[in-house]
Write a protein that holds these residues in place. Structure first.
Motif, short mmCIF file in Angstrom:
data_model
loop_
_atom_site.label_atom_id
_atom_site.label_comp_id
_atom_site.label_asym_id
_atom_site.label_seq_id
_atom_site.Cartn_x
_atom_site.Cartn_y
_atom_site.Cartn_z
N GLN A 140 -1.40 12.52 0.38
CA GLN A 140 -2.14 11.33 0.80
C GLN A 140 -1.73 10.18 -0.13
O GLN A 140 -1.13 10.39 -1.17
N HIS A 141 -2.10 8.97 0.26
CA HIS A 141 -1.81 7.79 -0.55
C HIS A 141 -3.13 7.12 -0.92
O HIS A 141 -3.97 6.89 -0.04
N TYR A 142 -3.29 6.85 -2.20
CA TYR A 142 -4.49 6.17 -2.69
C TYR A 142 -4.04 5.00 -3.55
O TYR A 142 -3.27 5.18 -4.49
N ALA A 143 -4.51 3.79 -3.23
CA ALA A 143 -4.13 2.59 -3.98
C ALA A 143 -5.36 2.06 -4.72
O ALA A 143 -6.46 2.01 -4.15
N PHE A 144 -5.15 1.65 -5.97
CA PHE A 144 -6.22 1.13 -6.80
C PHE A 144 -5.85 -0.26 -7.31
O PHE A 144 -4.77 -0.45 -7.88
N LEU A 145 -6.74 -1.21 -7.08
CA LEU A 145 -6.58 -2.56 -7.59
C LEU A 145 -7.13 -2.58 -9.01
O LEU A 145 -8.30 -2.23 -9.24
N VAL A 146 -6.27 -2.94 -9.97
CA VAL A 146 -6.66 -2.97 -11.39
C VAL A 146 -6.31 -4.33 -11.97
O VAL A 146 -5.45 -5.04 -11.43
N GLY B 290 2.61 -11.13 -5.43
CA GLY B 290 2.17 -11.99 -6.51
C GLY B 290 1.59 -11.26 -7.71
O GLY B 290 0.98 -11.87 -8.58
N GLY B 291 1.76 -9.96 -7.77
CA GLY B 291 1.26 -9.18 -8.89
C GLY B 291 2.28 -8.11 -9.27
O GLY B 291 3.46 -8.23 -8.98
N ARG B 292 1.78 -7.06 -9.87
CA ARG B 292 2.64 -5.93 -10.25
C ARG B 292 2.11 -4.67 -9.62
O ARG B 292 0.91 -4.56 -9.33
N GLY B 293 3.00 -3.70 -9.43
CA GLY B 293 2.60 -2.43 -8.86
C GLY B 293 3.47 -1.30 -9.34
O GLY B 293 4.61 -1.51 -9.78
N VAL B 294 2.93 -0.09 -9.25
CA VAL B 294 3.67 1.11 -9.61
C VAL B 294 3.11 2.28 -8.80
O VAL B 294 1.93 2.26 -8.41
N TYR B 295 3.96 3.25 -8.53
CA TYR B 295 3.58 4.46 -7.80
C TYR B 295 3.81 5.66 -8.70
O TYR B 295 4.80 5.72 -9.42
N VAL B 296 2.89 6.62 -8.62
CA VAL B 296 2.97 7.84 -9.42
C VAL B 296 2.33 8.96 -8.61
O VAL B 296 1.45 8.70 -7.79
N LEU C 258 0.34 10.43 -3.67
CA LEU C 258 1.01 9.24 -4.18
C LEU C 258 -0.04 8.19 -4.54
O LEU C 258 -0.76 7.69 -3.67
N ILE C 259 -0.14 7.88 -5.82
CA ILE C 259 -1.12 6.93 -6.34
C ILE C 259 -0.43 5.61 -6.60
O ILE C 259 0.63 5.57 -7.21
#
Length: 124
Positions: free
Chosen positions: A60-66, A102-108, A115-116
């Motif tokens: 599954q894919h989970y995205a978190f705004l930090v 307009g920001g930064r992102g990473v997948y792990v 996939l986070i």
């Protein structure tokens, strides 16, 4: 009352290990756990419940705004611990971050293979 997101159950190979991974990565608080769940709680009260299902786990894919500070700390921990990460969901840009939206992102990948995504700006 308007609808708000309350909780989700995330399939885990080892619920305790997955809960610890999310807690450490996102600097989350412990939450009371019960039954088949190891729980962590997001700042807005949303509960992430990790359980070991009796079936094969599908990614599954989970995205978190930090915020930028948490992103920096989390990314530093990933690098310090030698955790594989990518700038893209197709995993073609290993060891990088992205600067999309307009920001930064990473997948792990978490311990169960989900996939986070960490992002510092929302897509919309």
């Amino acid at each position: 009352m308007t609808a708000t997101f309350n909780h989700t159950i995330i399939a885990a190979k080892d619920r305790t290990e997955s809960a610890r991974f999310f807690r450490d990565l996102l600097e989350l608080r412990d939450a009371p756990s019960w039954g088949p769940f190891a729980n962590v709680q997001l700042a807005d009260g949303v509960l992430l419940q990790f359980a070991e299902p009796p079936v094969d786990i599908q990614m599954q894919h989970y995205a978190f705004l930090v915020d930028d500070d948490l992103f920096d700390r989390a990314y530093r921990r990933l690098c310090d611990q030698g955790v594989r990460h990518w700038a893209d969901p197709q995993m073609r840009r290993p060891g990088e971050t992205n600067d999309e939206h307009g920001g930064r992102g990473v997948y792990v990948k978490d311990p169960a293979g989900h996939l986070i995504e960490l992002i510092t700006r929302p897509y919309l």
